[in-house]
Design a protein around this motif. Structure first.
Motif, mmCIF file in Angstrom:
data_model
loop_
_atom_site.group_PDB
_atom_site.id
_atom_site.type_symbol
_atom_site.label_atom_id
_atom_site.label_comp_id
_atom_site.label_asym_id
_atom_site.label_seq_id
_atom_site.Cartn_x
_atom_site.Cartn_y
_atom_site.Cartn_z
ATOM 1 N N VAL A 46 0.869 -1.192 0.000
ATOM 2 C CA VAL A 46 0.000 0.000 0.000
ATOM 3 C C VAL A 46 0.901 1.235 0.000
ATOM 4 O O VAL A 46 2.001 1.200 0.551
ATOM 5 N N THR A 47 0.414 2.305 -0.575
ATOM 6 C CA THR A 47 1.278 3.491 -0.641
ATOM 7 C C THR A 47 1.148 4.305 0.650
ATOM 8 O O THR A 47 0.048 4.433 1.205
ATOM 9 N N ALA A 52 -1.439 8.020 4.655
ATOM 10 C CA ALA A 52 -1.424 9.386 5.196
ATOM 11 C C ALA A 52 -2.768 10.065 4.950
ATOM 12 O O ALA A 52 -3.312 10.741 5.837
ATOM 13 N N ALA A 53 -3.324 9.864 3.743
ATOM 14 C CA ALA A 53 -4.582 10.532 3.414
ATOM 15 C C ALA A 53 -5.706 10.025 4.314
ATOM 16 O O ALA A 53 -6.498 10.810 4.838
ATOM 17 N N VAL A 59 2.978 9.784 7.814
ATOM 18 C CA VAL A 59 3.252 8.351 7.989
ATOM 19 C C VAL A 59 4.736 8.200 8.278
ATOM 20 O O VAL A 59 5.569 8.850 7.634
ATOM 21 N N TYR A 60 5.079 7.336 9.211
ATOM 22 C CA TYR A 60 6.470 7.182 9.643
ATOM 23 C C TYR A 60 7.002 5.850 9.113
ATOM 24 O O TYR A 60 6.392 4.812 9.314
ATOM 25 N N GLN A 61 8.180 5.930 8.425
ATOM 26 C CA GLN A 61 8.688 4.727 7.776
ATOM 27 C C GLN A 61 10.150 4.446 8.075
ATOM 28 O O GLN A 61 10.572 3.306 8.093
ATOM 29 N N ASP A 62 10.934 5.510 8.242
ATOM 30 C CA ASP A 62 12.378 5.344 8.188
ATOM 31 C C ASP A 62 13.006 5.786 9.502
ATOM 32 O O ASP A 62 12.858 6.937 9.912
ATOM 33 N N ILE A 63 13.712 4.868 10.144
ATOM 34 C CA ILE A 63 14.310 5.230 11.442
ATOM 35 C C ILE A 63 15.434 6.239 11.276
ATOM 36 O O ILE A 63 15.728 7.018 12.180
ATOM 37 N N PHE A 64 16.078 6.266 10.100
ATOM 38 C CA PHE A 64 17.214 7.177 9.916
ATOM 39 C C PHE A 64 16.824 8.460 9.181
ATOM 40 O O PHE A 64 17.674 9.257 8.842
#
Ligand SMILES: Cc1cc2nc3c(=O)[nH]c(=O)nc-3n(C[C@H](O)[C@H](O)[C@H](O)COP(=O)(O)O)c2cc1C
Length: 404
Positions: A46-47, A52-53, A59-64
């Protein structure tokens, strides 16, 4: 019902990730704030834009990612939630949680949180039954993680068995039940009420190995029990044999045949509302044998006798007649007329009529029903069984009003 509650939803990378979108929509409709973390694999299904919409949140995806961490660190993400939900939960994230691995934002957040966690596993049936997954599930259960599902049924990969993500409406029920256990939600319309629901088929024994049954799957009855519990009713589900998981927040009494179902229903009284959705066998074999009937000589002649009528018994109960008794009528022809006649014959208040012509309803995901009461007939559009259950639960709550 979940107004003001905050859910941190971790979406991991399974084929059922698309159902997380429906879950977000439903949680927000209940007044819940939903913030989402996605694994990299989830982003293949899913995108982040859709997530987010629908959540109306970043939306949180990346720890760095400097952006993600500067806006909201992984520690804070998990702190600003009442409940952390992982749906769908892949075999991989379950394994990482069980082992305490923290190698991306999702798993690090799950390790860093001090909030209750609910997971909804979804995977191929063999992945689910693999000894490693079962070991990991046992570990998580021991760690206090709540687990809902998986459900049994057709899987996306064409196989069938245990592994399906629990339907979003039932996930909302599980989330509401978890939140209410944790700290009490706002009062719900059926708080203080007791509800009895029957569901599924009955199995009427012929001998120790054979029985007479019917095609009921129990899905509608189970969904109704879940919906009543979601509105706060103390709900007892008396269920014939089905493949379904126990609905969250519901006390389940499993029975085999009509006589046992009646006994379990009578033991549950008094209740404010009884919903008789089970497809109870009308007849049973008069003389069940204690040993297996041998296949020798002429085929046995089975004599059938009438089973007790659970709906009529509850509707005319001399001591504990529920304030509201709802029956179901599965008809193949003249649906409305037959159902209206059944309402009067049985003495119940409402009949939910559905057509089961050509297998239209048994085992299906959706249902077209009419509600028949003393005032007349109300036709509902084709709805999922969960939506029928939700509407019926609200109609029941409106009819009962507030407990005195
Ligand atoms: C088409 C496809 C469907 C998949 N469906 C599932 C699934 O339903 N459940 C599961 O546990 N893994 C599934 N996987 C495997 C996961 O995507 C894989 O284990 C991945 O590493 C999971 O990463 P995550 O747990 O970080 O999201 C699927 C993979 C593919 C390519």
């Amino acid at each position: 019902m979940l107004t003001g509650k905050r859910v941190l939803l971790v979406i991991s990378g399974g084929i059922a990730a698309f159902k997380a979108l429906d879950l977000i929509r439903r949680l927000r409709a209940e007044g819940c704030t939903v913030r989402c973390v996605m694994t990299a694999a989830a982003g293949e299904f899913v995108t982040p834009l859709s997530v987010a919409a629908l959540s109306a949140q970043p939306v949180y995806q990346d720890i760095f990612s400097l952006k993600d961490e500067s806006e909201m660190g992984h520690i804070q993400l998990s702190r600003e939630a009442d409940l952390v939900v992982v749906a769908p939960a892949t075999a991989n994230i379950i394994a990482k949680m069980a082992a305490g691995i923290a190698d991306d934002l999702a798993s690090t957040t799950l390790l860093a949180t001090d909030k209750p966690i609910l997971i909804a596993p979804a995977m191929n049936v063999r992945m689910w039954h693999h000894a490693a997954t079962q070991r990991n599930i046992d570990t998580l259960r021991g760690d206090g993680v709540r687990i809902v599902g998986p459900a049994r049924g057709e899987l996306a990969d064409g196989e069938s068995g245990e592994g399906r993500l629990v339907e979003p409406a039932d996930l909302v029920t599980a989330i509401a039940a978890a939140l209410s256990e944790i700290g009490g939600t706002t009062p719900r319309a059926l708080t203080g009420r007791r509800a009895l629901v029957t569901s599924g088929p009955t199995h009427e024994p012929i001998d120790p190995v054979r029985y007479i049954a019917n095609r009921s799957s129990g899905r509608q009855g189970h969904a109704i029990a879940a919906a009543l519990a979601r509105l706060g009713a103390e709900t007892i589900l008396v269920s014939g044999p089905t493949d379904l998981p126990d609905p969250p927040g519901v006390t389940v009494r499993a029975v085999e045949n009509a006589r046992a179902m009646l006994a379990a229903c009578e033991a549950a009284l008094p209740v404010d509302v009884a919903v008789c959705a089970a497809a109870v066998a009308d007849w049973r074999v008069a003389a069940e044998t204690e040993t297996k009937i041998k296949k020798s000589g002429a085929p046995p002649q089975l004599t059938l006798i009438e089973n007790p009528d659970i709906l009529a018994t509850l509707s005319r109960h001399p001591d504990h007649r529920p304030a509201l008794v709802v029956g179901f009528a599965a008809e193949t022809d003249a649906v409305a007329q037959n159902a209206a006649a059944k309402r009067v014959r049985k003495g119940c208040d409402w009949i939910v009529a559905n057509s089961v012509a050509a297998g239209a309803t048994f085992g299906a995901d959706d249902n077209t029903v009419s509600i028949i009461d003393a005032a007349g007939q109300e036709d509902w559009p084709r709805l999922s069984k969960a939506e029928v259950a939700d509407r019926l639960a609200v109609r029941i709550a409106n009819s009962l009003g507030r407990p005195s």
